[in-house]
Design an enzyme around this catalytic site. Sequence first.
Site, mmCIF file in Angstrom:
data_model
loop_
_atom_site.group_PDB
_atom_site.id
_atom_site.type_symbol
_atom_site.label_atom_id
_atom_site.label_comp_id
_atom_site.label_asym_id
_atom_site.label_seq_id
_atom_site.Cartn_x
_atom_site.Cartn_y
_atom_site.Cartn_z
ATOM 1 N N GLY A 1 0.680 -0.945 -0.092
ATOM 2 C CA GLY A 1 -0.086 -0.127 -0.078
ATOM 3 C C GLY A 1 1.523 0.500 0.769
ATOM 4 C CB SER B 1 3.996 -3.210 -2.226
ATOM 5 O OG SER B 1 4.136 -2.151 -3.223
ATOM 6 C CB ALA B 2 4.579 -0.604 1.375
ATOM 7 C CG HIS C 1 5.923 -2.070 -7.546
ATOM 8 N ND1 HIS C 1 4.600 -3.265 -7.402
ATOM 9 C CD2 HIS C 1 5.472 -1.747 -6.108
ATOM 10 C CE1 HIS C 1 4.021 -3.670 -6.845
ATOM 11 N NE2 HIS C 1 4.272 -2.706 -5.683
ATOM 12 C CD GLU D 1 4.643 -5.317 -10.530
ATOM 13 O OE1 GLU D 1 3.334 -5.089 -10.406
ATOM 14 O OE2 GLU D 1 5.596 -4.333 -9.150
#
Length: 239
Positions: A86, A118-119, A155, A190
């Site tokens: 997020g 991700s985060a 990403h 990705e």
Amino acid sequence: MELLLLSNSTQHGHGYLEHALGVVTGFVPSGGTLVFVPYALDDHDAYTATVRAALEPSGITVRGVHEAGDPVGALTGADAVFVGGGNSFRLLRALYATGLRDALGGAVRGGLRYMGASAGTNMACPTLRTTNDMPIVEPPSFAALGLLPFQINPHYLDPAPGGTHMGETREQRLTEFLECNDVPVLGLREGTWLRVSGSRAELGGALPARLLRRGQEPAELPAGSDVSVLLSASPAFDS
């Protein structure tokens, strides 16, 4: 330490975590309990429900750290923790506010398995300075968990062939970071991840990673590459 750091949790054409389900279920075995940290998104209950739906069919029990009212206490007895993706700024601010920033670091160094996407992968680094996210809130510090001595850029995007966009590429932005900070940056495309087990670090997924270092040409590292040398990096940040 045992770390599984995913570039992304959602992949085009797949359900949530489906593209990496094999490595995830190997990391958190059937019958295990995983504590989920949902603070990178606004709706913590809905986010936790998404993770449950993805993992509980594989026999993994999922508990949200927010559900019992004691986020730090929720780590007790868990087999692994998953810090979801997020907004990295919102996530880090919440980790400081709940006491999880220090508690997570100690628990993972003490044997709790850490999975990030991700985060959540950004949080395993020394700082969030190589995130792609907009600073929608201000955390007390950019200092993250520091489970790794190098930075990751989840990403990671390559320039589109023939593209006419005149803004900075991801590589240019990371080069700017390296102009001010002498710290390796591992760009995870990705569908890829980094698996750390003790003193060994290995790339996984279908695509190569991009390694950027100050004063060196970027290097392409194929899936399966042993990148354990990065675990001995000595980062130097511009304060």
